[in-house]
Scaffold this motif. Sequence first.
Motif, short mmCIF file in Angstrom:
data_model
loop_
_atom_site.label_atom_id
_atom_site.label_comp_id
_atom_site.label_asym_id
_atom_site.label_seq_id
_atom_site.Cartn_x
_atom_site.Cartn_y
_atom_site.Cartn_z
N ARG A 43 0.80 -1.23 0.00
CA ARG A 43 0.00 0.00 0.00
C ARG A 43 0.83 1.27 0.00
N ALA A 44 2.13 1.17 0.25
CA ALA A 44 2.96 2.38 0.30
C ALA A 44 2.95 3.09 -1.06
N ARG A 45 2.68 4.39 -1.05
CA ARG A 45 2.58 5.16 -2.28
C ARG A 45 3.61 6.27 -2.36
N VAL A 46 4.00 6.82 -1.22
CA VAL A 46 4.94 7.94 -1.18
C VAL A 46 6.24 7.45 -0.55
N ARG A 47 7.34 7.74 -1.23
CA ARG A 47 8.63 7.27 -0.72
C ARG A 47 9.58 8.45 -0.57
N ALA A 48 10.39 8.39 0.46
CA ALA A 48 11.45 9.37 0.66
C ALA A 48 12.78 8.63 0.64
N ALA A 49 13.86 9.37 0.62
CA ALA A 49 15.17 8.74 0.60
C ALA A 49 15.41 7.89 1.85
N SER A 50 14.75 8.27 2.96
CA SER A 50 14.94 7.52 4.21
C SER A 50 14.06 6.29 4.33
N THR A 51 13.11 6.10 3.40
CA THR A 51 12.12 5.04 3.55
C THR A 51 12.73 3.65 3.69
N PRO A 52 13.74 3.23 2.89
CA PRO A 52 14.32 1.90 3.09
C PRO A 52 14.86 1.70 4.50
N ALA A 53 15.54 2.71 5.03
CA ALA A 53 16.07 2.59 6.39
C ALA A 53 14.94 2.61 7.42
N ASP A 54 13.95 3.48 7.22
CA ASP A 54 12.82 3.55 8.14
C ASP A 54 12.09 2.20 8.20
N VAL B 97 7.78 -1.70 23.08
CA VAL B 97 6.44 -1.72 22.50
C VAL B 97 6.05 -0.32 22.03
N ALA B 98 6.32 0.69 22.86
CA ALA B 98 5.98 2.06 22.48
C ALA B 98 6.75 2.49 21.24
N ALA B 99 8.05 2.16 21.19
CA ALA B 99 8.84 2.50 20.01
C ALA B 99 8.31 1.81 18.77
N THR B 100 7.89 0.57 18.92
CA THR B 100 7.37 -0.19 17.77
C THR B 100 6.07 0.41 17.25
N VAL B 101 5.16 0.72 18.16
CA VAL B 101 3.87 1.29 17.75
C VAL B 101 4.07 2.65 17.08
N LEU B 102 4.90 3.51 17.68
CA LEU B 102 5.14 4.82 17.10
C LEU B 102 5.84 4.73 15.74
N ALA B 103 6.81 3.83 15.65
CA ALA B 103 7.54 3.68 14.38
C ALA B 103 6.61 3.18 13.28
N CYS B 104 5.76 2.21 13.60
CA CYS B 104 4.80 1.71 12.60
C CYS B 104 3.84 2.82 12.18
N ARG B 105 3.34 3.58 13.15
CA ARG B 105 2.42 4.67 12.83
C ARG B 105 3.09 5.72 11.95
N ASN B 106 4.30 6.10 12.31
CA ASN B 106 5.00 7.14 11.55
C ASN B 106 5.30 6.68 10.13
N LEU B 107 5.71 5.42 9.98
CA LEU B 107 6.00 4.90 8.64
C LEU B 107 4.73 4.87 7.80
N TRP B 108 3.63 4.42 8.39
CA TRP B 108 2.36 4.32 7.65
C TRP B 108 1.88 5.71 7.23
N ARG B 109 1.94 6.65 8.17
CA ARG B 109 1.49 8.00 7.84
C ARG B 109 2.35 8.64 6.74
N ARG B 110 3.64 8.41 6.81
CA ARG B 110 4.54 9.04 5.85
C ARG B 110 4.40 8.45 4.45
N VAL C 266 1.87 5.81 3.38
CA VAL C 266 0.57 5.28 2.95
C VAL C 266 -0.51 6.35 3.02
N SER C 267 -0.61 7.03 4.16
CA SER C 267 -1.68 8.01 4.35
C SER C 267 -1.44 9.32 3.62
N ALA C 268 -0.17 9.65 3.36
CA ALA C 268 0.13 10.91 2.68
C ALA C 268 -0.37 10.87 1.24
N PRO C 269 -0.76 12.01 0.69
CA PRO C 269 -1.21 12.05 -0.71
C PRO C 269 -0.11 11.59 -1.66
#
Length: 412
Positions: A275-286, A369-382, A384-387
């Motif tokens: 589902r990922a649509r928008v990619r940045a240079a950091s995306t592979p590392a993220d 657990v907190a780091a995992t949840v936040l990291a997943c959310r941030n990656l998804w928003r950056r 998948v959810s971004a236009p």
Amino acid sequence: MARILTVWGLTRALLMLCVLHVFTAPGPDVTSDVSVIYQGWYEILRTGTFPLDDVTWQYPPAAALAVLSPAVLPFLGYATAFFVLCLVCDAAVCALLLHAGRRPGKSLRGAWVWVIGVALLGPTGYARYDVMVAAVAVAGLLAGARHPRTMGALAGFGALLKGWPVLLLVGAPRGRATRRSWAAAAGTALAVALAFLVTMPGALAFLTFQRDRGTEVESLGALVFHIARHFGWQGEVRLNYGSVEFLGPYVPLVSTIAQGLSVAAFCWLLAWRLRARVRAASTPADAAFVAVLLFTTTSRVISPQYMLWLVGTAAVCLAFRASPMVVPARLVLVATFVTFLEFPVWFSHVVAGDPLGLSLLLVRNGLLVAATVLACRNLWRRTVSAPRGAAPRPVPEQISQAPRADTYASAP
């Protein structure tokens, strides 16, 4: 950069003094794995076979190279040579991150994360071969943007060292980059595996030994039994398959649930990739950082040295100015220090499951657990959810310093 090098030199001098027993860290001797277990494997491996009768050998075949590596310094004793090689790998990672951090769109934050993270873990960082694996993984991630085949080859080789570097491939851009990196990874892993299968008996024995592991006392699932034994749970804590594990009623069930969570993590990563649509240079590392977080947190074993996996991938993320992983990376650094407190400083309290030991595990695992949840959310928003076609929002320092956008076209 001078401050980074100064802090690296001072902290690494202290780590070397600790592993060489000039200073002694509180708690059990963390170097015995090297001076006893690794050196014992070394004597077997140098005869041309794997430790077939030792269930503590639970590593892919290329791990033999790490165990045999002190042979390149024959003028030193085995343990001393091993620690020196860990220091060299540590320095190599720092140099790679410093070099990357000076390029446009990058930052020296990544080097700081590595320097601080390894220091916070204490002497355990040099008393296991994971720093060598982290060096391979960091080199692969940093090479990935321009040289997908190099990243693939290093990920494939790293997977034959300790499995987890295969997760570096999850964020490879779809299309040609994925085909090149995944093909290189498969080819490298196959070639290395075949070389060991042909030359050394027992190259795949680790698969059986890994299958029979239980729930290790520091894992997320272990919290169930730490609490349950205060309410009459009839089980025990015992050294089993090379780690301190819970044995008794319901342990297989909790281990199965942990494996189920790992499968769920894989499904989430697959859904993200599709589902990922928008990619940045950091995306592979993220994406690699998120994948390692997911599989570390859900594992039935969370050994202290696993934190080096997270520190290494987090460092590569923060080498990119636009990475959304700043907060998860900071949580990992705090969790790394708490890991040092629970092992080796107060490991006896962890094994006993007393209030101090239980509190340390609740904090460390809660941070993961907190780091995992936040990291997943941030990656998804950056991604998948971004236009579609939207560039990541720059951080303030990027507005004035970055000479070009840190993005490239969305993957087809």
